[in-house]
Design a protein around this motif. Structure first.
Motif, PDB file in Angstrom:
ATOM      1  N   ALA A  79       7.483   4.990  -6.513  1.00  0.00           N
ATOM      2  CA  ALA A  79       6.821   5.887  -8.155  1.00  0.00           C
ATOM      3  C   ALA A  79       5.901   4.321  -7.884  1.00  0.00           C
ATOM      4  O   ALA A  79       4.294   4.380  -8.203  1.00  0.00           O
ATOM      5  CB  ALA A  79       7.488   6.034  -9.785  1.00  0.00           C
ATOM      6  N   CYS A  80       6.901   3.618  -8.363  1.00  0.00           N
ATOM      7  CA  CYS A  80       5.358   2.349  -8.072  1.00  0.00           C
ATOM      8  C   CYS A  80       4.375   1.996  -7.275  1.00  0.00           C
ATOM      9  O   CYS A  80       3.417   1.340  -7.319  1.00  0.00           O
ATOM     10  CB  CYS A  80       6.389   1.334  -8.732  1.00  0.00           C
ATOM     11  SG  CYS A  80       5.517  -0.680  -8.737  1.00  0.00           S
ATOM     12  N   TYR A  81       4.919   1.760  -5.936  1.00  0.00           N
ATOM     13  CA  TYR A  81       4.162   2.024  -5.155  1.00  0.00           C
ATOM     14  C   TYR A  81       2.801   2.955  -4.544  1.00  0.00           C
ATOM     15  O   TYR A  81       1.736   2.835  -4.940  1.00  0.00           O
ATOM     16  CB  TYR A  81       5.264   2.382  -3.428  1.00  0.00           C
ATOM     17  CG  TYR A  81       5.749   0.529  -2.999  1.00  0.00           C
ATOM     18  CD1 TYR A  81       4.818   0.417  -1.652  1.00  0.00           C
ATOM     19  CD2 TYR A  81       7.126   0.610  -3.008  1.00  0.00           C
ATOM     20  CE1 TYR A  81       5.343  -0.450  -1.419  1.00  0.00           C
ATOM     21  CE2 TYR A  81       6.969  -0.907  -2.084  1.00  0.00           C
ATOM     22  CZ  TYR A  81       6.916  -1.162  -2.075  1.00  0.00           C
ATOM     23  OH  TYR A  81       7.456  -2.382  -1.512  1.00  0.00           O
ATOM     24  N   ALA A  82       3.089   4.762  -5.206  1.00  0.00           N
ATOM     25  CA  ALA A  82       2.332   5.391  -5.317  1.00  0.00           C
ATOM     26  C   ALA A  82       1.437   4.868  -6.292  1.00  0.00           C
ATOM     27  O   ALA A  82       0.127   4.805  -6.566  1.00  0.00           O
ATOM     28  CB  ALA A  82       2.843   6.845  -5.229  1.00  0.00           C
ATOM     29  N   GLU A  83       1.805   4.994  -7.712  1.00  0.00           N
ATOM     30  CA  GLU A  83       1.395   4.753  -8.373  1.00  0.00           C
ATOM     31  C   GLU A  83       0.042   3.236  -8.229  1.00  0.00           C
ATOM     32  O   GLU A  83      -1.181   3.500  -9.409  1.00  0.00           O
ATOM     33  CB  GLU A  83       1.835   4.407  -9.546  1.00  0.00           C
ATOM     34  CG  GLU A  83       1.187   3.824 -10.871  1.00  0.00           C
ATOM     35  CD  GLU A  83       0.087   5.252 -12.186  1.00  0.00           C
ATOM     36  OE1 GLU A  83       0.365   5.868 -11.375  1.00  0.00           O
ATOM     37  OE2 GLU A  83      -0.765   4.465 -12.569  1.00  0.00           O
ATOM     38  N   ASN A  84       0.692   2.404  -7.613  1.00  0.00           N
ATOM     39  CA  ASN A  84      -0.031   1.017  -7.933  1.00  0.00           C
ATOM     40  C   ASN A  84      -0.811   0.707  -6.794  1.00  0.00           C
ATOM     41  O   ASN A  84      -0.895  -0.467  -6.177  1.00  0.00           O
ATOM     42  CB  ASN A  84       0.609   0.449  -8.504  1.00  0.00           C
ATOM     43  CG  ASN A  84       1.653   0.483  -9.588  1.00  0.00           C
ATOM     44  OD1 ASN A  84       0.190   0.000 -10.937  1.00  0.00           O
ATOM     45  ND2 ASN A  84       2.519   0.488 -10.535  1.00  0.00           N
ATOM     46  N   ASN A  85      -0.800   1.849  -5.745  1.00  0.00           N
ATOM     47  CA  ASN A  85      -1.356   1.343  -4.841  1.00  0.00           C
ATOM     48  C   ASN A  85      -1.211   0.090  -3.907  1.00  0.00           C
ATOM     49  O   ASN A  85      -1.840  -0.953  -3.076  1.00  0.00           O
ATOM     50  CB  ASN A  85      -2.423   0.908  -4.831  1.00  0.00           C
ATOM     51  CG  ASN A  85      -3.863   1.789  -5.277  1.00  0.00           C
ATOM     52  OD1 ASN A  85      -3.133   3.741  -5.629  1.00  0.00           O
ATOM     53  ND2 ASN A  85      -5.087   2.030  -5.612  1.00  0.00           N
ATOM     54  N   ILE A  86       0.744  -0.229  -4.234  1.00  0.00           N
ATOM     55  CA  ILE A  86       1.022  -1.237  -3.644  1.00  0.00           C
ATOM     56  C   ILE A  86       1.694  -1.030  -1.876  1.00  0.00           C
ATOM     57  O   ILE A  86       1.577  -0.403  -1.092  1.00  0.00           O
ATOM     58  CB  ILE A  86       2.689  -0.969  -3.952  1.00  0.00           C
ATOM     59  CG1 ILE A  86       2.025  -1.459  -5.428  1.00  0.00           C
ATOM     60  CG2 ILE A  86       3.139  -2.427  -3.370  1.00  0.00           C
ATOM     61  CD1 ILE A  86       3.228  -1.518  -6.159  1.00  0.00           C
ATOM     62  N   PRO A  87       1.070  -1.726  -1.742  1.00  0.00           N
ATOM     63  CA  PRO A  87       0.506  -2.269   0.363  1.00  0.00           C
ATOM     64  C   PRO A  87       2.353  -2.216   1.101  1.00  0.00           C
ATOM     65  O   PRO A  87       3.025  -2.953   0.502  1.00  0.00           O
ATOM     66  CB  PRO A  87       0.259  -3.247   1.124  1.00  0.00           C
ATOM     67  CG  PRO A  87       0.371  -4.251   0.203  1.00  0.00           C
ATOM     68  CD  PRO A  87      -0.182  -3.191  -1.157  1.00  0.00           C
ATOM     69  N   VAL A  88       2.335  -1.196   1.852  1.00  0.00           N
ATOM     70  CA  VAL A  88       3.722  -1.118   2.515  1.00  0.00           C
ATOM     71  C   VAL A  88       3.618  -1.912   3.572  1.00  0.00           C
ATOM     72  O   VAL A  88       2.714  -1.060   4.262  1.00  0.00           O
ATOM     73  CB  VAL A  88       3.736   1.057   3.056  1.00  0.00           C
ATOM     74  CG1 VAL A  88       4.980   0.457   3.578  1.00  0.00           C
ATOM     75  CG2 VAL A  88       3.646   1.452   1.188  1.00  0.00           C
ATOM     76  N   VAL A  89       4.137  -3.537   3.789  1.00  0.00           N
ATOM     77  CA  VAL A  89       3.764  -4.000   4.705  1.00  0.00           C
ATOM     78  C   VAL A  89       4.365  -3.766   6.349  1.00  0.00           C
ATOM     79  O   VAL A  89       3.273  -4.326   7.160  1.00  0.00           O
ATOM     80  CB  VAL A  89       4.609  -5.376   3.726  1.00  0.00           C
ATOM     81  CG1 VAL A  89       3.326  -5.360   3.544  1.00  0.00           C
ATOM     82  CG2 VAL A  89       6.137  -5.403   4.025  1.00  0.00           C
ATOM     83  N   GLY A  90       5.170  -3.041   6.533  1.00  0.00           N
ATOM     84  CA  GLY A  90       5.706  -2.461   7.969  1.00  0.00           C
ATOM     85  C   GLY A  90       7.132  -3.455   7.812  1.00  0.00           C
ATOM     86  O   GLY A  90       7.390  -4.377   7.293  1.00  0.00           O
ATOM     87  N   LYS A  91       7.837  -3.247   8.661  1.00  0.00           N
ATOM     88  CA  LYS A  91       9.081  -3.390   9.489  1.00  0.00           C
ATOM     89  C   LYS A  91       9.139  -5.346   9.693  1.00  0.00           C
ATOM     90  O   LYS A  91       9.520  -5.389   8.941  1.00  0.00           O
ATOM     91  CB  LYS A  91       9.981  -2.963  10.636  1.00  0.00           C
ATOM     92  CG  LYS A  91      11.092  -2.447  11.091  1.00  0.00           C
ATOM     93  CD  LYS A  91      11.616  -1.877  11.716  1.00  0.00           C
ATOM     94  CE  LYS A  91      13.001  -1.614  11.850  1.00  0.00           C
ATOM     95  NZ  LYS A  91      12.981  -1.116  13.092  1.00  0.00           N
ATOM     96  N   GLU A  92       7.782  -5.676  10.621  1.00  0.00           N
ATOM     97  CA  GLU A  92       8.295  -7.078  10.809  1.00  0.00           C
ATOM     98  C   GLU A  92       7.284  -7.745   9.500  1.00  0.00           C
ATOM     99  O   GLU A  92       8.398  -8.936   9.277  1.00  0.00           O
ATOM    100  CB  GLU A  92       6.644  -7.075  12.093  1.00  0.00           C
ATOM    101  CG  GLU A  92       7.390  -8.021  12.471  1.00  0.00           C
ATOM    102  CD  GLU A  92       6.272  -8.914  13.346  1.00  0.00           C
ATOM    103  OE1 GLU A  92       5.646 -10.103  13.309  1.00  0.00           O
ATOM    104  OE2 GLU A  92       5.051  -7.477  14.277  1.00  0.00           O
ATOM    105  N   ARG A  93       6.962  -7.333   8.893  1.00  0.00           N
ATOM    106  CA  ARG A  93       7.228  -8.598   7.482  1.00  0.00           C
ATOM    107  C   ARG A  93       7.719  -7.908   6.745  1.00  0.00           C
ATOM    108  O   ARG A  93       7.790  -9.495   6.485  1.00  0.00           O
ATOM    109  CB  ARG A  93       5.436  -8.239   7.390  1.00  0.00           C
ATOM    110  CG  ARG A  93       4.252  -8.696   8.009  1.00  0.00           C
ATOM    111  CD  ARG A  93       2.878  -7.571   7.759  1.00  0.00           C
ATOM    112  NE  ARG A  93       1.877  -8.235   8.168  1.00  0.00           N
ATOM    113  CZ  ARG A  93       0.473  -7.819   8.903  1.00  0.00           C
ATOM    114  NH1 ARG A  93      -0.216  -6.860   7.966  1.00  0.00           N
ATOM    115  NH2 ARG A  93      -0.610  -7.751   9.524  1.00  0.00           N
TER     116      ARG A  93
END
Lengths: 176, 284, 454
Positions: free
Chosen positions: B47-61
């Motif tokens: 929910a936090c990711y969605a609400e706050n536009n947090i980047p999903v950095v991906g597996k490698e990062r």
């Protein structure tokens, strides 16, 4: 009456010292040994000061003023800046906290001291300046030079003293 | 100008925090999290990711440790010789503790992080130069740095996904620090509505994204100085006081039966998040 | 042992030093070329990082600082011995400093400039670095004066500008010599400009002496404050392993130590490249070596104090960091630091090594390595094993971008330093003359006294 500048070069300090002493002792009209004589040397010479007599140095007053002003300026600029900035607390500390401000005041104290000392040096030593035309590059090697500014009438007397002490070289030009 | 200003408002400039005599008014946002109710489902984090536009950095990062989860579920295992180690799993939702005396604030060279009037630890993205000193000094390590320019990274935000972004929250460019804000965009909106109606924000009127999405209701959030609020009641029931680095209840010789505690309380950051200890099997 | 000859002609001093501005050995150009290449590597790494983001340095959440800050402290530390040699020894009337203090001061200036670069490459938004400067602006926003980083900025600015001024003022008489002896060309113009019309009049010398002494007095507390402020970056924080009361003196000792080691290295390089054997004598080298040895032992002691204090405290987190240093991922480097910093300098205790140039060169490089490791061992283990167990990360390794910039910084420093030594007299001519003059006077006096006794 017009003035003339004379420059004599000597190979060692003892000789130069004798010349200066003789010039001071001799009462030549139109020549004031206290004001009209400059000694140029390649190194810093405590002896030069001895035989030229005490001349005051004022650089340290610049230092004092610079350091005090730097410190005060530092403290009030910083505290004033903090007070004018948004009234926001940081880390529960006061908005004008003393320990950090003292550290910065201390730095500003030194900064002001150093900068104004340099300024004082330039003012007191008369730098930067155009070199006088009576200058020999030998002075930057190992010779010591005596530069005098005299009335035209006294030139020959001075010159005689220079020659008597075996000056390596004598330069002469019209003064201002 | 400044000297007279200094002299006139001197006592204000020497005011320290937190103190009994001058608490936040009318708002002090705080939270309490019941670890006994937490199942570690990660809904709050998502929910936090969605609400706050947090980047999903991906597996490698993520493998490089560069993930940005403002709200993270920490897992700890009790290794006490159980048949299934998973039974000993414990979860701790961790986000910025919005400390009253935050260690991150004093060290920021550009004053990009401050204590706000309603008791939050703010982060000014525009001001941040990215020295990362705040993160170095954060005991909880809950500050996340934009190691790359995520908004322009197609792997993080494909063009069509931009419609999914929350328009109330800015996206952060590379080189700035970010962290949990207690959903400050919601708080601001609620405060603004309340102000226009000439009242203060009512209990339950505003929820953080994590609170809203928690299926077990482990998270409660609200205005600590409002006696009606659930958070206030919980803190009071647990005898946890915000301006203490050692609670009175713990000073008793036999200890306290109450479950409320704050993390790193003795280091004096005065966190605004109270955790309610999980009820242990051994204690039952 | 050969020292500077008392009967050396002053004209020869001028000629010898002026020669260093004209035709150094071939090695000079080799060093210069290598330095440019190394600097190029650093610049390309920075360009890549600037465009892509700090992530390419392979930093992450607990490990936010990495080699940049470690190397920053290293270069700040290097800068301290210039002040030691030029200011402290000046006040103590140690005349052996005279032939070597000029390059030591240049080292101070250039290592500060190098350190400054690390602050810049380390920040996330380099294009906005001016936010951390206290300049008046319409928005009424000031930097946070509570932050040790800001004290750092202020202290380094003060130190850098003061050392440049100190270096410059001390060089004015020599610039005048260069002006008088240089053939026509841009360099002569440059010297004429910088010499400010110095003629060596009694008035100039009088004020010069007071000024030089005053700034020397200012520089000593300044140098101490600069490195204790750098230590405050760590000691003021709450992180275990950093929150140590003895950090400021420990940092100052470490700074003097690495600076002295670097002076030995550069001494040997300059002596050979610019044919300064006559001035940078082995007897001076021996004195620096002994000084370095003493400082090395002080550093060792302060190190031991720090470990002991942590060990006896009940601070479990700090203890855990210490154990992690000695046994964890970083153990080889930590023990390497102990070896290079505390064991290798024992070589200096033996008289026959004190003037053995190959041995000293190798040893001084090892000492520098040890001191660099020290700074890294302050930064990395604390980040990897901080207060909060969930964020422990023992495996994050600095990427090639970081290593490239560390490498490049050595190139940048060498480049600046070598250009300085070619453009400006790196041995102080007038002070060597003073030294020779005073020694001659002393000789004469003692001869006279001897004759009087008979």
């Amino acid at each position: 009456m017009s003035k003339r500048n004379l420059l004599a070069l000597y190979g060692n300090f003892e000789e130069a010292e004798l010349v200066v002493k003789e010039l001071r002792a001799a009462s030549i009209s139109g020549f004031n040994a206290g004001d009209d004589m400059v000694v140029k040397s390649p190194i810093e010479h405590p002896e030069v000061e001895e035989f030229l007599g005490d001349k005051p140095v004022y650089v340290q007053w610049f230092t004092l003023v610079g350091a005090v002003m730097g410190g005060l300026l530092g403290f009030f600029l910083i505290s004033g800046g903090q007070a004018n900035f948004y009234m926001q607390l940081k880390g529960g500390k006061p908005i004008v906290p003393f320990p950090p401000n003292f550290i910065l005041t201390y730095e500003m104290f030194i900064l002001g001291g150093v900068f104004i000392t340099i300024l004082g040096f330039l003012v007191c030593a008369g730098l930067p300046a155009k070199r006088s035309s009576l200058y020999s590059r030998k002075v930057s090697e190992d010779n010591i030079a005596i530069l005098v500014e005299v009335e035209e009438a006294a030139v020959s007397a001075i010159r005689a003293i220079f020659v008597k002490h075996k000056a390596l070289e004598i330069q002469e030009e019209a003064g201002k | 100008m400044s000297v007279s200003n200094l002299l006139e408002n001197w006592s204000q400039f020497r005011h320290t925090h937190p103190v009994d005599d001058k608490p936040h008014d009318p708002y002090k946002w705080a939270m309490s999290i019941d670890l006994d109710a937490c199942t570690g489902c990660n809904a709050c984090s998502i929910a936090c990711y969605a609400e706050n536009n947090i980047p999903v950095v991906g597996k490698e990062r993520f493998q490089h440790g560069q993930q940005m989860h403002w709200m993270r579920i920490e897992r700890y295992w009790d290794e006490d010789g159980r048949e299934f180690a998973d039974q000993g799993a414990q979860f701790l939702p961790m986000m910025c503790q919005q400390c009253e005396a935050a260690p991150c604030e004093t060290v920021c060279p550009v004053a990009a992080t401050n204590h706000t009037a309603d008791g939050l630890n703010s982060q000014v993205y525009n001001r941040c130069v990215g020295s990362r000193y705040c993160s170095a000094n954060c005991p909880f390590k809950v500050r996340y740095f934009n190691w790359y320019d995520y908004p322009t990274d197609d792997a993080v935000w494909p063009a069509e996904m931009s419609q999914q972004l929350n328009p109330d929250v800015t996206v952060r460019s590379k080189g700035v620090m970010e962290k949990c804000t207690f959903c400050v965009q919601r708080l601001t909106a609620a405060k603004s509505v309340a102000k226009s109606e000439g009242r203060i924000v009512r209990e339950g009127e505003v929820q953080t994204a994590c609170q809203q999405s928690c299926p077990t209701g482990a998270i409660s959030f609200g205005n600590l100085v409002n006696p009606e609020s659930r958070v206030h009641k919980q803190w009071q029931a647990q005898q946890v006081e915000i301006d203490k680095d050692k609670q009175t209840k713990d000073e008793k010789e036999e200890g306290s039966e109450l479950r409320g505690y704050r993390i790193f309380e003795d280091m004096r950051p005065y966190p605004s998040v109270m955790y309610l200890e999980r009820v242990r099997e051994s204690a039952v | 042992m050969k020292d500077i000859r008392e009967d050396i002609a002053w004209v020869k001093i001028n000629q010898d030093v002026m020669k260093s501005l004209e035709n150094p050995r071939k090695l000079y150009w080799v060093i210069l070329f290598c330095a440019i290449c190394a600097f190029g590597v650093g610049v390309s790494c920075e360009i890549y990082q600037y465009r892509t983001g700090m992530g390419v340095a392979n930093l992450n959440n607990p490990q936010v600082w990495g080699l940049y800050i470690a190397t920053f402290i290293f270069w700040i530390g290097m800068s301290h011995s210039g002040t030691l040699l030029s200011a402290i020894l000046h006040l103590m009337h140690a005349d052996w400093r005279k032939p070597i203090y000029r390059f030591a001061e240049a080292m101070t200036t250039f290592s500060l400039m190098t350190a400054g670069l690390f602050v810049l490459v380390h920040i996330g938004r380099l294009w906005q670095f001016y936010y951390s400067l206290p300049y008046p602006n319409e928005r009424g926003i000031w930097p946070n004066f509570q932050s040790p980083l800001l004290w750092d900025a202020m202290a380094i600015f003060t130190y850098l500008s003061s050392s440049i001024l100190f270096l410059f003022v001390g060089m004015i008489p020599d610039l005048a010599i260069a002006r008088d002896n240089m053939a026509d060309g841009w360099r002569r113009k440059l010297y004429t400009l910088l010499a400010l019309g110095w003629e060596g009049t009694d008035r100039q010398w009088r004020n010069f002496r007071v000024t030089y002494l005053t700034i020397a007095c200012f520089l000593i507390p300044l140098a101490v404050s600069v490195h204790s402020i750098v230590a405050s970056d760590f000691a003021m924080s709450q992180a275990p392993g950093w929150h140590v009361t003895s950090f400021p003196p420990y940092f100052v000792a470490g700074a003097l130590y690495s600076g002295c080691a670097a002076i030995i290295t550069l001494f040997i390089i300059l002596r050979y490249t610019f044919r300064f054997e006559e001035y940078m004598t082995k007897s001076i080298l021996k004195k620096i070596v002994r000084l370095t040895f003493a400082i090395a032992m002080v550093w060792t002691y302060l190190n031991a104090v720090e470990f002991a204090a942590v060990w006896y405290s009940h601070d479990e987190a700090s203890k855990a960091v210490l154990i992690q240093k000695a046994t964890g991922t970083y153990a080889p480097f930590w023990w390497g630091m102990i070896f290079c910093g505390s064991v290798v300098p024992l070589v200096f205790a033996f008289e026959r090594f004190q003037t053995n140039i190959p041995v000293l060169f190798a040893t001084s490089l090892l000492l520098n390595l040890g001191m660099w490791l020290e700074r890294w061992m302050i930064i990395a283990p604390t980040f990897s094993h901080g207060l909060y167990p969930w964020t422990w990360d023992h495996d994050q390794w600095p990427s090639m971008v970081q290593w490239g910039m560390v490498f490049g910084s050595f190139g940048w420093f060498t480049l600046l330093f070598m250009i300085f030594c070619k453009v400006f007299p790196s041995v102080s001519m007038y002070e060597v003359k003073e030294m020779v003059y005073h020694r001659t006077l002393h000789l004469k006096k003692s001869e006279a006294a001897e004759q009087g006794a008979h």
